[in-house]
Design a protein around this motif. Structure first.
Motif, PDB file in Angstrom:
ATOM      1  N   VAL A  15       4.170 -24.915  11.092  1.00 36.44           N
ATOM      2  CA  VAL A  15       5.472 -25.932  11.508  1.00 36.44           C
ATOM      3  C   VAL A  15       5.082 -26.138  13.157  1.00 36.44           C
ATOM      4  O   VAL A  15       5.073 -26.967  13.752  1.00 36.44           O
ATOM      5  CB  VAL A  15       6.202 -25.235  10.933  1.00 36.44           C
ATOM      6  CG1 VAL A  15       7.287 -26.103  11.720  1.00 36.44           C
ATOM      7  CG2 VAL A  15       6.262 -25.140  10.380  1.00 36.44           C
ATOM      8  N   LYS A  38      12.883 -32.330  19.900  1.00 35.97           N
ATOM      9  CA  LYS A  38      12.866 -32.187  18.467  1.00 35.97           C
ATOM     10  C   LYS A  38      12.761 -31.631  17.497  1.00 35.97           C
ATOM     11  O   LYS A  38      13.404 -31.648  16.538  1.00 35.97           O
ATOM     12  CB  LYS A  38      11.296 -33.320  18.774  1.00 35.97           C
ATOM     13  CG  LYS A  38      11.058 -34.204  17.182  1.00 35.97           C
ATOM     14  CD  LYS A  38       9.413 -34.734  17.880  1.00 35.97           C
ATOM     15  CE  LYS A  38      10.052 -35.924  15.651  1.00 35.97           C
ATOM     16  NZ  LYS A  38      10.976 -36.210  15.573  1.00 35.97           N
ATOM     17  N   LEU A  39      11.713 -30.691  17.482  1.00 32.70           N
ATOM     18  CA  LEU A  39      11.591 -29.417  17.136  1.00 32.70           C
ATOM     19  C   LEU A  39      12.927 -28.814  16.272  1.00 32.70           C
ATOM     20  O   LEU A  39      13.832 -28.498  15.262  1.00 32.70           O
ATOM     21  CB  LEU A  39      11.095 -28.230  17.319  1.00 32.70           C
ATOM     22  CG  LEU A  39      11.412 -27.545  15.862  1.00 32.70           C
ATOM     23  CD1 LEU A  39       9.548 -26.364  16.088  1.00 32.70           C
ATOM     24  CD2 LEU A  39      11.977 -25.929  17.257  1.00 32.70           C
ATOM     25  N   LYS A  41      16.579 -30.498  16.253  1.00 32.96           N
ATOM     26  CA  LYS A  41      17.244 -31.690  16.054  1.00 32.96           C
ATOM     27  C   LYS A  41      16.258 -32.407  14.536  1.00 32.96           C
ATOM     28  O   LYS A  41      17.356 -32.245  13.515  1.00 32.96           O
ATOM     29  CB  LYS A  41      16.807 -32.861  16.993  1.00 32.96           C
ATOM     30  CG  LYS A  41      17.567 -32.617  18.388  1.00 32.96           C
ATOM     31  CD  LYS A  41      16.996 -34.077  18.614  1.00 32.96           C
ATOM     32  CE  LYS A  41      18.298 -34.652  20.309  1.00 32.96           C
ATOM     33  NZ  LYS A  41      17.870 -36.392  20.731  1.00 32.96           N
ATOM     34  N   ASP A  42      14.935 -32.083  14.699  1.00 32.97           N
ATOM     35  CA  ASP A  42      14.848 -32.004  13.135  1.00 32.97           C
ATOM     36  C   ASP A  42      14.777 -30.884  12.120  1.00 32.97           C
ATOM     37  O   ASP A  42      15.025 -31.454  10.583  1.00 32.97           O
ATOM     38  CB  ASP A  42      12.774 -32.109  12.925  1.00 32.97           C
ATOM     39  CG  ASP A  42      13.059 -33.547  13.428  1.00 32.97           C
ATOM     40  OD1 ASP A  42      13.422 -34.983  14.035  1.00 32.97           O
ATOM     41  OD2 ASP A  42      11.769 -34.268  13.518  1.00 32.97           O
ATOM     42  N   CYS A  43      14.873 -29.497  12.904  1.00 34.33           N
ATOM     43  CA  CYS A  43      15.200 -28.263  11.628  1.00 34.33           C
ATOM     44  C   CYS A  43      17.056 -28.397  12.470  1.00 34.33           C
ATOM     45  O   CYS A  43      16.786 -27.078  11.021  1.00 34.33           O
ATOM     46  CB  CYS A  43      15.079 -27.494  11.987  1.00 34.33           C
ATOM     47  SG  CYS A  43      12.785 -27.275  12.577  1.00 34.33           S
ATOM     48  N   LYS A  44      17.334 -29.329  12.073  1.00 35.81           N
ATOM     49  CA  LYS A  44      19.139 -28.599  12.289  1.00 35.81           C
ATOM     50  C   LYS A  44      19.011 -27.680  12.743  1.00 35.81           C
ATOM     51  O   LYS A  44      20.960 -27.075  12.531  1.00 35.81           O
ATOM     52  CB  LYS A  44      19.710 -29.333  10.984  1.00 35.81           C
ATOM     53  CG  LYS A  44      19.140 -30.124  10.176  1.00 35.81           C
ATOM     54  CD  LYS A  44      19.923 -30.844   8.416  1.00 35.81           C
ATOM     55  CE  LYS A  44      19.135 -32.556   8.064  1.00 35.81           C
ATOM     56  NZ  LYS A  44      17.957 -33.141   8.290  1.00 35.81           N
ATOM     57  N   GLU A  96      14.343 -22.216   8.636  1.00 36.06           N
ATOM     58  CA  GLU A  96      15.685 -23.426   9.156  1.00 36.06           C
ATOM     59  C   GLU A  96      14.363 -23.984   9.136  1.00 36.06           C
ATOM     60  O   GLU A  96      13.540 -25.131   8.896  1.00 36.06           O
ATOM     61  CB  GLU A  96      16.288 -23.373  10.108  1.00 36.06           C
ATOM     62  CG  GLU A  96      17.718 -22.753   9.703  1.00 36.06           C
ATOM     63  CD  GLU A  96      18.830 -23.604   8.498  1.00 36.06           C
ATOM     64  OE1 GLU A  96      17.977 -25.152   8.172  1.00 36.06           O
ATOM     65  OE2 GLU A  96      18.511 -22.921   7.084  1.00 36.06           O
ATOM     66  N   ILE A  97      13.449 -23.813  10.292  1.00 35.27           N
ATOM     67  CA  ILE A  97      12.012 -24.768  10.873  1.00 35.27           C
ATOM     68  C   ILE A  97      11.327 -24.682   9.545  1.00 35.27           C
ATOM     69  O   ILE A  97      10.352 -25.573   9.574  1.00 35.27           O
ATOM     70  CB  ILE A  97      11.284 -23.508  11.989  1.00 35.27           C
ATOM     71  CG1 ILE A  97      12.673 -23.590  13.176  1.00 35.27           C
ATOM     72  CG2 ILE A  97      10.414 -24.458  12.681  1.00 35.27           C
ATOM     73  CD1 ILE A  97      11.588 -22.383  14.386  1.00 35.27           C
ATOM     74  N   LYS A  99      11.616 -24.412   6.747  1.00 32.84           N
ATOM     75  CA  LYS A  99      11.997 -25.436   5.524  1.00 32.84           C
ATOM     76  C   LYS A  99      11.805 -27.016   5.530  1.00 32.84           C
ATOM     77  O   LYS A  99      11.566 -27.986   5.084  1.00 32.84           O
ATOM     78  CB  LYS A  99      13.997 -25.312   4.963  1.00 32.84           C
ATOM     79  CG  LYS A  99      14.041 -23.586   4.038  1.00 32.84           C
ATOM     80  CD  LYS A  99      14.540 -23.808   3.827  1.00 32.84           C
ATOM     81  CE  LYS A  99      16.202 -24.123   4.756  1.00 32.84           C
ATOM     82  NZ  LYS A  99      17.758 -23.918   3.855  1.00 32.84           N
ATOM     83  N   SER A 100      11.962 -27.201   7.542  1.00 33.17           N
ATOM     84  CA  SER A 100      11.710 -28.769   7.486  1.00 33.17           C
ATOM     85  C   SER A 100      10.334 -29.051   6.926  1.00 33.17           C
ATOM     86  O   SER A 100      10.318 -30.373   6.688  1.00 33.17           O
ATOM     87  CB  SER A 100      11.972 -28.823   9.315  1.00 33.17           C
ATOM     88  OG  SER A 100      10.777 -28.024   9.782  1.00 33.17           O
ATOM     89  N   GLN A 104       9.739 -35.206  11.390  1.00 36.86           N
ATOM     90  CA  GLN A 104      10.158 -36.149  11.160  1.00 36.86           C
ATOM     91  C   GLN A 104      10.055 -37.279  11.322  1.00 36.86           C
ATOM     92  O   GLN A 104      10.677 -37.670  12.792  1.00 36.86           O
ATOM     93  CB  GLN A 104      11.436 -36.462  10.077  1.00 36.86           C
ATOM     94  CG  GLN A 104      11.525 -34.941   9.776  1.00 36.86           C
ATOM     95  CD  GLN A 104      11.237 -34.542   8.648  1.00 36.86           C
ATOM     96  OE1 GLN A 104      11.019 -35.881   7.799  1.00 36.86           O
ATOM     97  NE2 GLN A 104      10.396 -34.066   8.320  1.00 36.86           N
TER      98      GLN A 104
END
Length: 201
Positions: A15, A38-39, A41-44, A96-97, A99-100, A104
């Motif tokens: 990832v 971005k990582l 943000k995308d990974c919440k 979490e990372i 699972k993304s 995106q």
């Protein structure tokens, strides 16, 4: 720097490379600051306790002096600080990372336009069709030129156009009346006037 399970580390590394290479035409092994944000943000990973500013500060702290990008070992150090800032474990952040699944790329989606998207609203040539030159032979102008016979002035000598104008009178057919035609002479006017006076009412 926390030690991760080998499988978790392998998935996390895949990832990481995906985010590091995002926006580039070639595979990248080092990550820029914008990709690190971005990582997050995308990974919440963002929250009230971990903002974009925190993300930039952590990136600046872990990268080598004078460098613009971080390496894989630097990234693992950054995860330690992200976990500390969020008050959680490195394993939870790594999960979490992973699972993304990667970056995106949503892009810009155009809004729905009724008159464009709904073909039942089409009118004119869009609904009924119209002239086209797709099937015409570009080397032959017979399909776009009118080659029916015509005189030197371009007036058709045969064909539908001639039939339509056959019943029209030309300027030469309209002969002018003789000078004074239709007008009464002075004598005729006097006789007519005298006859009216002698009429008994």
């Amino acid at each position: 720097m926390a030690l991760l399970d080998p499988k978790v580390e392998a998935d996390l590394k895949a990832v990481y490379y995906a985010f590091a290479s995002f926006g580039s035409s070639q595979q990248q092994v080092e990550m820029e600051s914008k990709n690190f944000v971005k990582l997050a943000k995308d990974c919440k990973l963002m929250s009230k306790s971990f903002t974009t500013t925190d993300c930039d500060l952590i990136f600046t702290k872990v990268k080598a002096k004078g460098a613009r990008k971080i390496t894989w070992p630097d990234f693992l150090k950054a995860l330690d600080q992200v976990a500390a800032k969020k008050g959680t474990s490195v394993e939870a952040v790594a999960d979490e990372i992973i699972k993304s699944g990667g970056p995106q790329d949503s892009g810009t989606k155009a809004e729905a336009v009724k008159w464009h998207d709904d073909k039942s609203t089409y009118t004119g040539v869009y609904a009924k069709g119209g002239p086209t030159n797709v099937d015409l032979d570009p080397k032959n102008l017979a399909a776009v030129l009118d080659r029916t016979p015509a005189d030197v002035r371009g007036v058709k000598t045969s064909g539908p156009a001639v039939n339509q104008t056959a019943n029209r009178r030309s300027t030469g057919d309209m002969k002018p009346l003789a000078a004074g035609a239709g007008r009464r002479s002075t004598g005729e006017s006097a006789t007519l006037a005298g006859g009216i006076k002698n009429m008994k009412i």
